[in-house]
Each structure stands twice: as C-alpha cells, then as structure tokens.
Design an enzyme around this catalytic site. Sequence first.
Site, mmCIF file in Angstrom:
data_model
loop_
_atom_site.group_PDB
_atom_site.id
_atom_site.type_symbol
_atom_site.label_atom_id
_atom_site.label_comp_id
_atom_site.label_asym_id
_atom_site.label_seq_id
_atom_site.Cartn_x
_atom_site.Cartn_y
_atom_site.Cartn_z
ATOM 1 N N GLU A 189 0.843 -1.188 0.000
ATOM 2 C CA GLU A 189 0.000 0.000 0.000
ATOM 3 C C GLU A 189 0.876 1.234 0.000
ATOM 4 O O GLU A 189 1.769 1.370 0.843
ATOM 5 C CB GLU A 189 -0.937 0.037 1.207
ATOM 6 C CG GLU A 189 -1.826 1.271 1.195
ATOM 7 C CD GLU A 189 -2.875 1.302 2.289
ATOM 8 O OE1 GLU A 189 -3.627 2.285 2.357
ATOM 9 O OE2 GLU A 189 -2.932 0.346 3.083
ATOM 10 N N ASP A 230 10.200 6.840 0.349
ATOM 11 C CA ASP A 230 9.748 6.991 -1.028
ATOM 12 C C ASP A 230 9.379 5.635 -1.625
ATOM 13 O O ASP A 230 10.241 4.780 -1.835
ATOM 14 C CB ASP A 230 10.874 7.649 -1.834
ATOM 15 C CG ASP A 230 10.478 7.987 -3.252
ATOM 16 O OD1 ASP A 230 9.415 7.545 -3.713
ATOM 17 O OD2 ASP A 230 11.254 8.710 -3.917
ATOM 18 N N ASP A 262 -2.191 12.109 -2.962
ATOM 19 C CA ASP A 262 -2.231 13.574 -2.957
ATOM 20 C C ASP A 262 -2.615 14.061 -4.348
ATOM 21 O O ASP A 262 -1.936 13.765 -5.327
ATOM 22 C CB ASP A 262 -0.860 14.124 -2.567
ATOM 23 C CG ASP A 262 -0.891 15.605 -2.229
ATOM 24 O OD1 ASP A 262 -1.722 16.326 -2.816
ATOM 25 O OD2 ASP A 262 -0.085 16.048 -1.401
ATOM 26 N N LYS A 287 -3.508 22.260 -7.560
ATOM 27 C CA LYS A 287 -3.108 23.419 -8.351
ATOM 28 C C LYS A 287 -2.437 22.960 -9.643
ATOM 29 O O LYS A 287 -1.590 22.071 -9.636
ATOM 30 C CB LYS A 287 -2.161 24.308 -7.560
ATOM 31 C CG LYS A 287 -2.811 24.986 -6.353
ATOM 32 C CD LYS A 287 -1.838 25.906 -5.648
ATOM 33 C CE LYS A 287 -2.501 26.595 -4.453
ATOM 34 N NZ LYS A 287 -1.568 27.490 -3.742
ATOM 35 N N ASP A 311 -10.862 11.002 -4.863
ATOM 36 C CA ASP A 311 -12.073 11.822 -4.810
ATOM 37 C C ASP A 311 -11.924 13.095 -5.637
ATOM 38 O O ASP A 311 -12.756 13.998 -5.525
ATOM 39 C CB ASP A 311 -12.410 12.186 -3.356
ATOM 40 C CG ASP A 311 -11.279 12.934 -2.657
ATOM 41 O OD1 ASP A 311 -10.103 12.582 -2.893
ATOM 42 O OD2 ASP A 311 -11.547 13.870 -1.879
ATOM 43 N N THR A 366 -13.266 5.285 5.299
ATOM 44 C CA THR A 366 -12.514 6.026 6.307
ATOM 45 C C THR A 366 -13.157 7.387 6.573
ATOM 46 O O THR A 366 -14.025 7.848 5.824
ATOM 47 C CB THR A 366 -11.074 6.246 5.841
ATOM 48 O OG1 THR A 366 -11.088 7.073 4.661
ATOM 49 C CG2 THR A 366 -10.388 4.924 5.524
ATOM 50 N N PHE A 370 -11.709 10.145 6.162
ATOM 51 C CA PHE A 370 -11.307 10.991 5.042
ATOM 52 C C PHE A 370 -12.310 10.858 3.903
ATOM 53 O O PHE A 370 -12.769 11.854 3.334
ATOM 54 C CB PHE A 370 -9.908 10.584 4.563
ATOM 55 C CG PHE A 370 -9.416 11.370 3.380
ATOM 56 C CD1 PHE A 370 -8.697 12.540 3.555
ATOM 57 C CD2 PHE A 370 -9.678 10.951 2.081
ATOM 58 C CE1 PHE A 370 -8.242 13.273 2.470
ATOM 59 C CE2 PHE A 370 -9.234 11.682 0.986
ATOM 60 C CZ PHE A 370 -8.519 12.836 1.190
ATOM 61 N N GLU A 371 -12.678 9.630 3.572
ATOM 62 C CA GLU A 371 -13.625 9.415 2.483
ATOM 63 C C GLU A 371 -15.013 9.934 2.846
ATOM 64 O O GLU A 371 -15.714 10.504 1.998
ATOM 65 C CB GLU A 371 -13.692 7.940 2.110
ATOM 66 C CG GLU A 371 -14.560 7.658 0.905
ATOM 67 C CD GLU A 371 -14.500 6.217 0.429
ATOM 68 O OE1 GLU A 371 -15.215 5.891 -0.538
ATOM 69 O OE2 GLU A 371 -13.730 5.426 1.019
#
Length: 242
Positions: free
Chosen positions: A69, A121, A144, A148, A180, A219, A221-222
Amino acid sequence: MSETATPATHRRIPSFVHHRTRLTDGQQQAWRQWWPVYGRDVADVVAEAGSGPVDPADWFGRTAPLVLEIGSGMGESTAALAAAAPETDHIAVEIYEPGLAQLLMRITDRGLSNLRLLRGDAVELLKEAVAPGSLAGIRIFFPDPWPKRKHRKRRLVRPEFVRLAASRLAPGGTLHLATDWADYATQIRAVCDAEPTLRNAAADQQGGWTPRPDWRPMTKFEQRAVAEGRAVRDLLYHADHE
C-alpha cells in the site's frame, strides 16, 4: 538492484513533501516501543538491496501473497484490510510519521502479525528493492491530488510510475486506486488504460469505472469527501503479462 537509478539529468520530481510533524504522547510511546519491531526506513531497505531484491519472507517469517500500500495515511483502512486477510502479508509505505505511529498503535491493538511499515519513497522502493512479478497487489487510496495546475507534475500516477508498478505485479496481480478528485480520476484511468501490461477490470462495464468494493473500508477521510460533494472513483487493474 533491480533497475538502474534515474540519471541526474532526468531527476524525478517527488510526489510528496516531507513536513516534520510533532507526535502526540501516545504516538511517541508507540514509536519508541514498536517502530524497531514493525517499521523500517526505505533508505535502509534499498541499501540492503544492493545484492538483490529484498525477500519479504525475512520480514514476516513466512512466504505468502504480498500487497503493497502506497500512502497509508493514518492507517485506518490499512489495519482493517490486514486484519481481514490474515493469509496475506501487507506492507504500508508512508512518509507522515504521525500516521505511521498511529498505524503502529493499530497493529498492536489488533495483534496483527501480517503488516509491516516503511517510511520513505515508495517509488525508490519499487525500483531498487522489489523484485519484478513479486506482488499480489498494489493499493493507492486517495493519493495527494496536487490540485493546483502548476503542481500537477508532482502527481504520483504518471506513465513512468504505472509502468514500474505494473512490472512489480505478479501475473493477475491487482493495481487498485481510489480518488475523490474528478480530474485526477480521469488522468489515472487514461494513464493506466494506456499501459499495455494492465487490463481494466471494469472495461466491459458502463463507464469503465470499478464499483466501490464493499470490502474497502469507509474512512473518515472518504466520509468527509462524500459529505463535501466529491464523488469517489475506484479503478481496478489486473496485470496482464507473463
């Protein structure tokens, strides 16, 4: 090493910015006690891979299907998915220390033996320490979006990354993504559809998007994204190579 490093003249733009963030007292305690047991730094793993890809059996003490993940955040869904699939080993790669510390707490609270954490990373890890064809799955949930326009070159899911990720999947292995952000979903689908070694699992369905699987945890967040009116898109691909 499994691949040569990117030449300095074509240096990769990272998809993340590492900000030092203070841990809570509970997170600090978890980090001190459990990071040496369950966590490692990607840089150390890569250094050890100089003689060849890392063998996950050395980490887990067994040979089992392995899912990677990328970007586990606070680890809410990561821990739930690992608990739901004890027959599968899971590695979560993240740079956000509070999230990793929170996930350490989830590991110990649930008594999970099939989850290990890496700080650093993920692209470097895939390039230098993961053997081709060795992963049963790669999950990238809510990367992420770099909304912009001037920052979109930092987005993780680009052709070179997808090519690399696909090469690390075993035949039939899965690349599962969710976002999303509408324009990022479109970009992800275009890039993955263009990769000849991946097959869209929903290619024959109307729209080509994968229905949200019931087993992917919802979650906080979702939930917030949905409450704010942003549609969540899932995309599931299978590795279609020998």
